[in-house]
Design an enzyme around this catalytic site. Structure first.
Site, PDB file in Angstrom:
ATOM      1  N   LYS A  10       0.825  -1.206   0.000  1.00 47.90           N
ATOM      2  CA  LYS A  10       0.000   0.000   0.000  1.00 47.90           C
ATOM      3  C   LYS A  10       0.866   1.265   0.000  1.00 47.90           C
ATOM      4  CE  LYS A  10      -3.721   2.169   2.663  1.00 47.90           C
ATOM      5  NZ  LYS A  10      -4.610   2.376   1.511  1.00 47.90           N
ATOM      6  N   LYS A  15       7.669   1.089   1.453  1.00 48.42           N
ATOM      7  CA  LYS A  15       8.405   0.295   0.454  1.00 48.42           C
ATOM      8  C   LYS A  15       9.731   0.945   0.091  1.00 48.42           C
ATOM      9  CE  LYS A  15       5.256   0.473  -2.587  1.00 48.42           C
ATOM     10  NZ  LYS A  15       4.390   1.240  -1.705  1.00 48.42           N
ATOM     11  N   LYS A  41       6.854   9.719  -8.394  1.00 46.91           N
ATOM     12  CA  LYS A  41       7.389  10.626  -7.369  1.00 46.91           C
ATOM     13  C   LYS A  41       8.924  10.587  -7.354  1.00 46.91           C
ATOM     14  CE  LYS A  41       5.324   9.399  -3.434  1.00 46.91           C
ATOM     15  NZ  LYS A  41       4.655   8.143  -3.817  1.00 46.91           N
ATOM     16  N   ASP A 126      -0.350   1.057  -5.111  1.00 45.83           N
ATOM     17  CA  ASP A 126      -1.311   0.032  -5.499  1.00 45.83           C
ATOM     18  C   ASP A 126      -1.133  -0.278  -6.977  1.00 45.83           C
ATOM     19  OD1 ASP A 126      -2.950   1.730  -3.219  1.00 45.83           O
ATOM     20  OD2 ASP A 126      -3.312  -0.423  -3.174  1.00 45.83           O
TER      21      ASP A 126
END
Lengths: 263, 373
Positions: A10, A15, A41, A126
């Site tokens: 998520k 991560k 990003k 996601d």
């Protein structure tokens, strides 16, 4: 054949933090590592480059330049090779298409994903469209990991990601828990991992040190190498580098998922 | 530091589609059926025209639901139906803008269906400045399937690169905006050409056409040769044609043979073979070289097909009669120095599905006017 791993989970679950710290830890152990940020990003490699933002593949494509490997691969902490795919700003264009295109180009242009020991694909939160599984579909990933906490929403997302992986016949090699200090978190995530046919690979406790280092543009491995949390990442890095067997995950139904979080 | 390429200039008029280029390439490779994986309307006109050339084109008809939820099931279904209905020996699957943007994996459907015949998967969309990309992507897939050799692939790539350059230098990619132009009036141009022939002037009769368009362009060269012969000046005309039957993809060789046969039957003399039907980007250089060596003092030249692929060096002092099928090609040709430019409107559809020379308007005009000569 290098180990090629993708970390899913998520958005905001950690991560990029995990990926960059694992990359740094593996480098410390002597492995050659390449990290590929697949999020528009472009924040996967910052902490490996002392806060520096590197030119992205998509930015260079937009400028219509003749792209060479040295234009997109940048050397970070102790030799980690860093690549950012880049993509559109929020609310415009198609980030998924950007990933497809950039991955294609990377395959053609770069030996950084071949001449190495570990490649880490840090993918966006996601899996919202076809593009986000491009690294897997284009044969660039041979191991997948899912990052989650013990809360319901991140677990729901992790389970959803497993649905995607199952549909693509892709094996899951492990579940990693990034703690949010939820109640019985380790048990919950361990149980979840078992029930989807995988295993809990590591439990990363919440440690403000990660955020403090990140703010300054560093991994904990670089800025606080002797800290407890650095030790946790090193252990995870070693686990990942071991020979690891994967299995196509069996996603849970929502009812079972809610039950799990009430343990 | 990345090397900045020269920024490609804006071209406002639409350019030929890479998806369509891929379709025609599959046709040249004798593919029986092609599945367009995308919206029902994509490439409609050419999908329809290709049926005339013996290649079936079907679509997976992706709609909004398909875009959002993916189109794998649709592709599997159409692939199965195609095999059942047409029993093809060679299948093609071509991507479209829609399916490629959403990341459709054409290969997944092929793995699921497991056809017994080769399937050429072409992951292409129309978002390329040069439609030659569509050809290259199709040929890469053909190479991967073992349908063409590495040598042929490299040869095609080199030709396509040159074709792109020809368009950029003097073709439809040479300006920001090119208005379509009808060209010069055929009867006036024909009149002048007949005048020159009757005066005993010497002329080069060049066919440098792109593939099957030669079925109509060759009619013009035939008319010129026949009329000169009839008027007693046959020996003043030198014929140069790009009809080498030994090069090119299967269809190109076949067509070259068919056109040569038709011309031979009418007594056409082949003084120089300047290349094959797919060598139009470079055959012009060969023609120019030969002209420089042997015919630099000739008075006029008739150039049918892709006149802008001929370097001007050795022909700039001749009166040039150029015939193109591109209304957007007129202005660039005039600017190059071509004296008369005539347009055979809507030529391409008329040369699909044919195996004999087709009458051209300019050829018909010449023949009619020659009757009173």
């Amino acid at each position: 054949m290098p180990k090629q791993i993708a970390i899913y989970g998520k958005g905001g679950i950690g991560k990029s933090s995990t990926a960059s710290n694992v990359a740094a830890a593996c480098t410390d152990e002597g492995y050659r590592v390449t990290i590929i940020g697949c999020d528009p990003k472009s924040d996967s490699s910052i902490t490996l480059l002392q806060g520096r933002r590197i030119p992205t593949i998509m930015d260079l494509m937009r400028e219509d330049v003749d792209i060479k490997e040295e234009d997109i691969v940048f050397i970070g902490y102790k030799g980690v090779k860093c690549v950012e795919i880049g993509g559109p700003e929020p609310g415009i264009g198609c980030a998924g298409r950007g990933i497809i295109v950039a991955i294609s180009m990377l395959k053609k242009l770069s030996s950084a994903i071949e001449d190495t020991d570990l490649v880490i694909y840090d993918v966006p939160g996601d899996i919202v469209c076809g593009g986000f599984v491009a690294p897997v579909k284009k044969g660039l990933v041979n191991e997948t990991y899912v990052l989650t906490s013990g809360e319901y929403m991140p677990l729901y997302a992790a389970n959803n990601i497993c649905k995607g992986l199952a549909r693509l016949d892709v094996a899951l090699n492990g579940v990693i828990c990034n703690s949010r200090d939820a109640q019985n978190e380790e048990i919950i995530v361990s149980e979840f991992a078992k029930e989807i046919g995988s295993q809990l690979l590591a439990f990363i406790p919440k440690d403000v040190l990660v955020q403090t280092c990140e703010r300054d543009g560093f991994s904990v491995i670089e800025k606080a190498p002797d800290s407890e949390i650095a030790g946790v990442y090193r252990k995870l890095a070693r686990s990942i580098m071991e020979k690891r067997v994967g299995k196509i995950p069996e996603p849970l139904d929502d009812k079972r998922l809610r039950e799990l979080t009430r343990i | 530091m990345p090397v900045k390429k020269e920024k490609e200039p804006l071209i406002m008029h639409p350019r030929p589609s890479s998806i369509v280029a891929a379709l025609y390439t599959l046709r040249d490779l004798d593919t029986d059926v092609v599945i367009l994986h995308g919206p029902p309307g994509c490439s409609f006109k050419h999908a329809r025209l290709l049926e005339e050339d013996g290649m079936r084109v079907v679509t997976t008809s992706l709609d909004e639901t398909g875009f959002v939820f993916g189109g794998k099931d649709a592709l599997v279904e159409v692939l199965q139906k195609v095999i059942e209905r047409f029993k093809p020996k060679r299948i093609g699957i071509v991507g479209t803008c829609a399916s490629m943007i959403i990341g459709e994996e054409l290969h997944e459907a092929v793995i699921e269906v497991q056809p017994d015949v080769p399937v050429i998967e072409v992951e292409v969309h129309a978002g390329y400045r040069d439609n030659t990309q569509g050809v290259i992507i199709a040929l890469e897939s053909a190479l991967a399937c073992g349908i063409i050799s590495e040598t042929e692939f490299e040869r095609q790539k080199a030709l396509l690169k040159e074709a792109t350059m020809v368009e950029k230098r003097h073709g439809a990619a040479s300006k920001e905006y090119l208005e379509p132009n009808r060209g010069d009036l055929k009867y006036k141009v024909a009149g002048r050409l007949l005048e020159l022939i009757k005066q005993g002037k010497k002329g080069i009769n060049i066919l440098n056409a792109k593939k099957e368009t030669a079925f109509m362009f060759a009619d013009i060269n035939l008319a010129v040769a026949e009329i000169a012969q009839k008027l007693g000046f046959g020996s003043n005309i030198i014929n140069m044609v790009n009809l080498d039957i030994n090069v090119g993809l299967p269809k190109n060789r076949r067509n070259a043979r068919e056109i040569k046969d038709d011309l031979s039957q009418k007594g056409f003399e082949f003084h120089h073979i300047i290349g094959g039907l797919d060598e139009y980007p470079i055959a012009g250089n060969t023609a120019s070289q030969i002209i420089g060596e042997k015919y630099s003092d000739y008075d006029f030249a008739v150039i049918a097909g892709v006149p802008h692929a001929l370097p001007m060096d050795n022909i700039k002092n001749m009166e040039l009669f150029s015939i193109t099928n591109g209304p957007r090609q007129v202005v660039p040709l005039k600017e190059m120095g071509h004296t008369y430019v005539v347009v055979e409107i809507d030529l391409h559809p008329k040369t699909l599905g044919v195996s004999h020379i087709v009458e051209s308007e300019f050829g018909a005009t010449l023949r009619e006017m020659a009757k009173d000569a």
